[in-house]
Design a protein around this motif. Structure first.
Motif, PDB file in Angstrom:
ATOM      1  N   LYS A  16       0.843  -1.194   0.000  1.00  0.00           N
ATOM      2  CA  LYS A  16       0.000   0.000   0.000  1.00  0.00           C
ATOM      3  C   LYS A  16       0.879   1.245   0.000  1.00  0.00           C
ATOM      4  CE  LYS A  16      -3.833  -2.172   2.221  1.00  0.00           C
ATOM      5  NZ  LYS A  16      -4.708  -2.545   1.178  1.00  0.00           N
ATOM      6  N   PRO A  17       0.483   2.244  -0.764  1.00  0.00           N
ATOM      7  CA  PRO A  17       1.279   3.479  -0.800  1.00  0.00           C
ATOM      8  C   PRO A  17       1.061   4.306   0.465  1.00  0.00           C
ATOM      9  CG  PRO A  17      -0.662   3.728  -2.157  1.00  0.00           C
ATOM     10  CD  PRO A  17      -0.637   2.295  -1.678  1.00  0.00           C
ATOM     11  N   ILE A  18       2.045   5.106   0.780  1.00  0.00           N
ATOM     12  CA  ILE A  18       1.943   6.072   1.869  1.00  0.00           C
ATOM     13  C   ILE A  18       2.085   7.448   1.235  1.00  0.00           C
ATOM     14  CG2 ILE A  18       3.032   6.991   3.944  1.00  0.00           C
ATOM     15  CD1 ILE A  18       4.085   4.214   4.541  1.00  0.00           C
ATOM     16  N   SER A  40      15.386   4.251  -6.224  1.00  0.00           N
ATOM     17  CA  SER A  40      14.212   5.005  -6.661  1.00  0.00           C
ATOM     18  C   SER A  40      13.800   5.907  -5.495  1.00  0.00           C
ATOM     19  CB  SER A  40      13.074   4.044  -7.002  1.00  0.00           C
ATOM     20  OG  SER A  40      12.658   3.352  -5.829  1.00  0.00           O
ATOM     21  N   ARG A  41      12.926   6.860  -5.774  1.00  0.00           N
ATOM     22  CA  ARG A  41      12.440   7.705  -4.675  1.00  0.00           C
ATOM     23  C   ARG A  41      11.737   6.860  -3.628  1.00  0.00           C
ATOM     24  NH1 ARG A  41       9.533  12.155  -8.245  1.00  0.00           N
ATOM     25  NH2 ARG A  41       8.377  10.256  -8.584  1.00  0.00           N
ATOM     26  N   SER A  42      10.919   5.924  -4.086  1.00  0.00           N
ATOM     27  CA  SER A  42      10.192   5.062  -3.171  1.00  0.00           C
ATOM     28  C   SER A  42      11.160   4.215  -2.337  1.00  0.00           C
ATOM     29  CB  SER A  42       9.247   4.156  -3.965  1.00  0.00           C
ATOM     30  OG  SER A  42       8.524   3.315  -3.108  1.00  0.00           O
ATOM     31  N   GLY A  43      12.156   3.629  -3.007  1.00  0.00           N
ATOM     32  CA  GLY A  43      13.141   2.806  -2.305  1.00  0.00           C
ATOM     33  C   GLY A  43      13.938   3.613  -1.301  1.00  0.00           C
TER      34      GLY A  43
END
Length: 123
Positions: A16-18, A40-43
């Motif tokens: 799920k995204p935050i 990545s930005r997410s990582g």
């Protein structure tokens, strides 16, 4: 006997995204820092948020460059020593040559210390 095939690398299962609210400048800074770490930005945000060590690719590149310089110093010192042994009695006094060799070794030690500091403090 046939060895088993290596397991295929699977992409990280998406959860799920935050949502994180940032302004344009903050988003840009996060993107830059993620790129510096090769993530990545997410990582990057996941690693930082979970307190995992993140290491700058720039720092590791600097260590690689320092390792090359350290090797070059060693080669130059070795060539100098070889040259002076072949021309014994000509040119510089032995005590001066010895002092130069000691200085080369000290420089190599300093380079190794910097490399260690970057690598171990970056963890």
């Amino acid at each position: 006997m046939i060895s088993p095939q290596p397991a295929e690398t699977k992409a990280r299962r998406r959860g799920k995204p935050i949502e994180v609210w940032v302004n344009d400048e903050e988003k840009s800074q996060i993107a830059i820092r993620a790129k510096e770490c090769g993530l990545s930005r997410s990582g990057y945000l996941r690693a930082v948020g979970l307190n995992y060590p993140v290491r700058s690719v720039v720092d590791l590149a600097a260590v690689t460059d320092l390792a090359k310089v350290n090797g070059d110093l060693g080669r130059v010192a070795g060539l100098l020593k070889l040259m002076l042994l072949e021309k014994r009695g000509q040119g510089e006094r032995a005590i001066d040559v010895h002092a130069l060799m000691v200085e080369f070794r000290e420089l190599q030690g300093e380079v190794r210390a910097i490399m260690s500091k970057v690598v171990y403090e970056g963890k």
